[in-house]
Design a protein around this motif. Structure first.
Motif, PDB file in Angstrom:
ATOM      1  N   GLY A 102    -146.162 127.221  42.473  1.00 11.72           N
ATOM      2  CA  GLY A 102    -145.631 127.301  41.294  1.00 11.72           C
ATOM      3  C   GLY A 102    -146.640 127.048  40.699  1.00 11.72           C
ATOM      4  O   GLY A 102    -148.297 128.284  40.871  1.00 11.72           O
ATOM      5  N   PRO A 103    -146.154 126.847  39.596  1.00 11.39           N
ATOM      6  CA  PRO A 103    -147.933 126.862  38.651  1.00 11.39           C
ATOM      7  C   PRO A 103    -148.980 126.125  38.118  1.00 11.39           C
ATOM      8  O   PRO A 103    -149.837 126.023  37.483  1.00 11.39           O
ATOM      9  N   ASP A 104    -148.584 124.965  39.664  1.00 10.31           N
ATOM     10  CA  ASP A 104    -149.548 124.443  39.705  1.00 10.31           C
ATOM     11  C   ASP A 104    -150.313 124.536  40.944  1.00 10.31           C
ATOM     12  O   ASP A 104    -150.615 123.652  42.402  1.00 10.31           O
ATOM     13  N   ASN A 105    -149.842 125.683  41.927  1.00 10.41           N
ATOM     14  CA  ASN A 105    -150.710 126.183  42.796  1.00 10.41           C
ATOM     15  C   ASN A 105    -149.911 125.671  43.826  1.00 10.41           C
ATOM     16  O   ASN A 105    -150.438 125.798  44.860  1.00 10.41           O
ATOM     17  N   ALA A 106    -148.791 124.866  43.899  1.00  5.06           N
ATOM     18  CA  ALA A 106    -147.828 124.684  44.843  1.00  5.06           C
ATOM     19  C   ALA A 106    -147.616 125.727  45.800  1.00  5.06           C
ATOM     20  O   ALA A 106    -146.746 126.701  44.970  1.00  5.06           O
ATOM     21  N   VAL A 108    -144.412 127.790  47.288  1.00  7.58           N
ATOM     22  CA  VAL A 108    -143.197 127.991  46.776  1.00  7.58           C
ATOM     23  C   VAL A 108    -142.929 129.039  47.017  1.00  7.58           C
ATOM     24  O   VAL A 108    -141.065 129.288  46.771  1.00  7.58           O
ATOM     25  N   ARG A 111    -138.401 129.010  49.701  1.00  6.90           N
ATOM     26  CA  ARG A 111    -137.585 129.086  48.323  1.00  6.90           C
ATOM     27  C   ARG A 111    -137.009 130.354  47.445  1.00  6.90           C
ATOM     28  O   ARG A 111    -135.654 130.486  47.498  1.00  6.90           O
ATOM     29  N   HIS A 185    -140.567 127.374  54.476  1.00  7.80           N
ATOM     30  CA  HIS A 185    -139.846 126.362  54.538  1.00  7.80           C
ATOM     31  C   HIS A 185    -138.395 126.776  55.375  1.00  7.80           C
ATOM     32  O   HIS A 185    -137.876 127.352  55.984  1.00  7.80           O
TER      33      HIS A 185
END
Lengths: 355, 645
Positions: A102-106, A108, A111, A185
């Motif tokens: 994700g944009p915050d480097n999480a 993802v 999913r 996930h």
């Protein structure tokens, strides 16, 4: 112990090629192949072979795992692999981009990968084939589980998994890690819930060359009570096991305090070997702890793809938690992984052959 | 086992063993002043720090099992300081605990809730429900684990008859536990489903009504069969940087609400914040006030390193922060040594005593070589012998109060000669002379310059002694332990081999510290570490060149770049990518920021990007602060580009 995939229909090496050429050549077979569209040269190896066998009866969905700021040399290699797939396919392949972060480097990717697969129409397909050779754990684990539980089991379609091992025995190296433990996930496995806090935890990490940092991150986070490292044996090349033992000697002897009797040896080209071992391990833990309280067997598949597939099957069947560290980026010269088609492995996960 | 190498406090699950190692100093420095202002448990406390700064260790110190273990051993001399600190923080009255602390690590599964295909408010609701359910379960488990009479546990509420109390399972621990488990299971099932369930399949009403933080004021239980204990519930949300930025801000806003009745702390690394929030909090503070939130009244921020744009609580400045850190590190190092039988058996439990401060430095040949360079330089530059002698006397005069060795004295003289040349009026080089009032003289700055230059010139050891070890840690406990670990390891080996204490020579200390620092840098694995490495390398190369200039224009050398403070304020909008790299560099101890640094004509304000800790060791830069190269963001970007190519 009664296992879901014992007996299991599997083919290796020349048998696997013979199976592919015979089975998928049948005129009534229409298949969807899910594969990687990345820089790993194994991305195109099997899709090209299957496309030659099935021609217009094959639809290919290639997943491009997008990591932030990729190196241009690796992007160029990925483009070449996609061109190879496109040229081999009679039907134009669908290229699905899957964001890993994700944009915050999480992380993802799990999913996102399932979202991509849910957009694929399987109605007219008799067979679904997943080529795990060049897919990352973050994508492949959720995809296979979703296709197995959400598609194959519900519709009766055949689900196959294919592996092309690396010629050198290694996986792409020179990577930057996120620094945090992740979970594919769908493979949380109950870890983190209230009942897991005080439960005994046994960690089964696969020892992989250059994966020390990743295993250290996971070890610190999990704080397992016991550790059973997986060492490839028999393995290709034959010295890999010894080299890994030397690389992880400090961990095994000191930091992890592993009893030498706790090493788990598994054939690095035979997924069912590790699958059965983990299944036995899980069953014996259940027999020991089950009547008192819950216990956890946690898998970290960072070794060869065959071992990874064995761990995946065990995790799906016994709902075991899986933990890994996602790769933030590959740094050139990322190890070029040459496909070893002679070592092709096929596992029939679900469908006509099982009652 | 060498506990320095394992960051032992984080791996000890047994509270007694944990107490044996943990130092009360960090909590005493950061939290006690806030407790003394009665502000530790009535509003949101945000604790910011770099990885390894000791946030989790502080959090564990405030958890109930640790406080109870401490009270069980309250008469033990070795726990006296910890008990005094925790009493000062009002966690205990000295006999009974008064706070029920529980740490909730906000791991990836909380962040994963943000990937669910629902509206933001639903996802925030799920996050809040999961946090609250797990906290309630944690509080109850902690009470059970410390041997409190669980059957007598009661939850106290401001309004006991409200519907909100019923929604959390009522006042008994059985009801509260059952409800919390239901909520946890519901959220967990939603979060881990391969395909997220439809919104109408989620029991939003139940989850929305579950708000124990709003109503719970105290938990009481029978203690020791005699006393009744009334405990203030405290939730410590650790690793909040793992949350999505929107999720993080929503949680922060929720925890800032004055209606919440439980004590709450939010611990995070700087990664969680936007670059502007992390690096220029004073700008964000202004924005907060415009949005109706008043810092200090609604929340307090505690910085575990004074580097992020504002002084930490209590106005601790950098000098005091460094002093505080040295004390903490000394205390922690000594505690760790006590756990190592090799040292404790010989009663050698002072880390400082293992580090030799005496010179074993320069060889005769090195000293002679530099003295020859002095003579050659003076001759080449045409400096009259009388002036050379005058400067030599200045060095010798300085040397009577301080005792630098021969090589240092020669190098100091060389620097003075270089300065002399710089100050000599242009014109007839051989005739003109420097005015008496402008004659360069020896001082501590010249000595510091000489010593760092000799590190590079003749490999004279520079990084040795306890102060150097503490300062090289960049005010980060984990970095300190890793650096100290390599020294302790060799000292241990020395003792085993020679059966007597042999403190480490300056040469060995210098070598080991730089080796370990190199290993630490090559192990960087944090996001954007490649860009951070290039930035640090580029800056360090330039700083080193400045440090080695003959006249040593910056006493002690350079270890920082200064950009005008006004440019820094616009960095976040004008150069967002650079701001992000700087943020990760700061968040992972590669550089530290010193904003509003005043120096130069008209008290010009600078923001310093200072290479700190192991990165300074690797590049052989001074650890003394204040030596910087005047620059701009554009020049740094150009430098980085040049370095990369």
């Amino acid at each position: 112990v009664t296992l879901q995939w014992d007996p299991c229909v599997e083919h290796r090496a020349s048998e696997a090629h013979a199976f592919v050429n015979r089975y998928f050549a049948q005129a009534n077979r229409r298949a969807v192949l899910i594969c990687a569209g990345g820089f790993d040269d194994r991305s195109a190896a099997f899709p090209v072979q299957l496309a030659q066998v099935m021609r217009s009866r094959l639809r290919v969905v290639a997943l491009r795992e997008e990591r932030p700021a990729p190196q241009q040399t690796l992007v160029a290699r990925a483009e070449q692999n996609i061109v190879q797939i496109q040229q081999a396919c009679a039907q134009s392949p669908a290229i699905e981009t899957v964001e890993v972060f994700g944009p915050d480097n999480a992380v993802v990717i799990g999913r996102k990968a399932i979202d991509a697969i849910r957009r694929v129409a399987f109605d007219d397909a008799t067979d679904i084939v997943v080529d795990l050779s060049a897919l990352s754990i973050g994508a492949s684990f959720p995809i296979v589980r979703f296709l197995y539980e959400g598609v194959a089991k519900k519709t009766g379609k055949n689900l196959h998994v294919i592996l092309v091992p690396s010629g050198s025995g290694g996986e792409p190296g020179d990577r930057e890690l996120t620094g945090d433990m992740s979970c594919p996930h769908g493979f949380q496995g109950g870890l983190g819930t209230d009942e897991s806090i005080d439960a005994p935890k046994l960690w089964v990490p696969h020892l992989g060359a250059g994966r020390r940092n990743a295993l250290e991150i996971i070890h610190r986070k999990l704080e397992p009570d016991e550790i059973v490292p997986v060492l490839p044996f028999p393995c290709h090349p034959p010295r890999v096991g010894d080299e890994l033992l030397a690389e992880f000697l400090d961990e095994i002897e000191s930091a992890w305090e592993v009893d030498s009797r706790s090493l788990l040896y598994a054939d690095d080209r035979h997924p069912l070997d590790l699958y059965r071992s983990i299944s036995r391990l899980s069953a014996s833990r259940q027999a020991t702890f089950g009547s008192i309280h819950k216990s956890f067997v946690i898998l970290t598949p960072l070794g060869s793809k065959a071992l990874t597939l064995g761990a995946l099957m065990a995790a799906m069947e016994h709902n075991l938690p899986v933990r890994y560290v996602e790769t933030l980026s590959y740094v050139p010269p990322a190890l070029s992984v040459s496909p070893d088609l002679d070592g092709l492995t096929h596992i029939w996960l679900s469908g006509d052959v099982y009652p | 086992m060498n506990p320095f190498l394992k960051r032992a406090t984080e791996h000890l699950s047994d509270p007694e063993a944990f107490l044996g190692l943990v130092s009360p100093e960090p909590a005493g420095v950061y939290l006690r002043p806030v407790a003394e202002q009665d502000a530790l448990y009535d509003r949101l406390i945000m604790i910011l720090g770099t990885p390894g700064s000791g946030k989790t260790t502080i959090a564990r110190l405030f958890t109930l099992p640790v406080v109870c273990a401490l009270l069980r051993h309250r008469d033990a001399q070795e726990h006296r300081a910890t008990l005094t600190m925790l009493s000062g923080c009002r966690v205990t009255d000295g006999v009974l605990p008064t706070v029920l602390g529980y740490r909730v690590p906000l791991e990836a599964e909380y962040r994963d809730l943000w990937e669910l295909p629902y509206e933001d408010n639903v996802k925030v609701g799920l996050t809040m429900a999961l946090i609250q359910a797990r906290t309630v379960l944690g509080w109850l488990r902690a009470l059970a684990n410390v041997g409190a009479d669980v059957g007598t546990t009661e939850l106290q509420f401001a309004q006991p008859d409200s519907a909100a109390v019923t929604a959390i399972g009522g006042p008994t621990q059985t009801g509260a536990k059952q409800k919390a488990q239901e909520v946890e299971n519901a959220v967990y099932k939603t979060a881990t489903a391969l395909v997220a369930p439809a919104l109408d399949e989620i029991d939003s009403a139940t989850l929305g009504a579950y708000r124990p933080f709003d109503v719970l004021t105290k938990m009481t239980c029978s203690w020791d069969g005699v006393n009744t204990c009334a405990l203030k519930p405290l939730v410590i949300l650790d690793d909040a940087h793992a949350l999505h930025p929107v999720q993080f801000n929503a949680c922060k806003r929720w925890l800032m609400r004055r209606e919440l009745s439980v004590a709450r702390w939010l611990m995070t690394r700087l990664d969680a914040l936007s670059p502007a929030d992390a690096l220029a909090p004073q700008i964000s503070a202004l924005a907060s006030e415009q949005h109706g939130v008043t810092p200090r009244r609604d929340f307090l921020t505690i910085h575990m390193q004074v580097q992020s744009g504002q002084p930490a609580e209590g106005g601790r400045n950098r000098r005091k922060a460094r002093g505080d850190f040295r004390r903490m590190a000394q205390d922690m190092g000594d505690r760790y040594l006590k756990t190592m039988p090799v040292f404790s058996r010989r009663n050698r439990t002072s880390l400082s005593n293992l580090l030799n401060m005496n010179a074993d430095f320069s060889s005769e040949s090195d000293s002679t070589k530099i003295e020859e360079q002095v003579r050659a330089f003076a001759k080449r530059a045409g400096i009259p012998d009388s002036k050379v002698e005058e400067m030599r006397m200045s060095v010798d005069g300085y040397a009577t109060t301080d005792q630098p060795d021969r090589a240092v004295r020669a190098q100091m003289l060389l620097i003075l000669l270089n300065r002399y040349i710089k100050r000599r009026p242009q014109g007839d080089l051989f005739e003109s002379q420097v005015e008496e009032s402008r004659m360069p003289t020896a001082n501590s700055g010249i000595r510091a310059s000489a010593e760092i230059q000799l590190l590079h010139k003749v490999k004279r050891p520079f990084y040795f002694g306890p102060k150097m070890l503490f300062d090289a840690s960049g005010e980060n406990i984990e970095q300190f332990l890793r650096l100290a670990g390599c020294l302790v390891e060799v000292a241990e080996l020395n003792i085993i081999r020679r059966r007597e204490i042999v403190s480490l020579s300056a040469t060995i200390q210098n070598k080991l510290l730089r080796q370990r620092a190199t290993e630490m840098l090559s192990g960087w694995q944090f996001p954007m570490h490649s860009q951070v490495r290039v930035l640090v390398d580029a800056m360090a190369t330039k700083c080193l060149a400045k440090t080695l200039e003959g006249n040593a224009p910056l006493d002690g050398g350079a270890n920082a770049f200064g950009i005008p403070q006004d440019d820094y304020a616009t960095m976040f909008s004008a150069h967002p990518q650079f701001a992000r790299v700087v943020q990760f560099a700061v968040a992972h101890n590669a550089i530290s920021l010193v904003p509003h640094y005043q120096q130069g004509g008209n008290n010009r304000e600078w923001c310093l990007l200072e290479i700190c800790g192991p990165a300074a060791l690797v590049h052989g830069l001074t650890l003394k602060r204040g030596g910087f190269i005047e620059s701009s963001i554009e020049q740094i970007l150009e430098l980085v580009e040049g370095h990369r190519s």
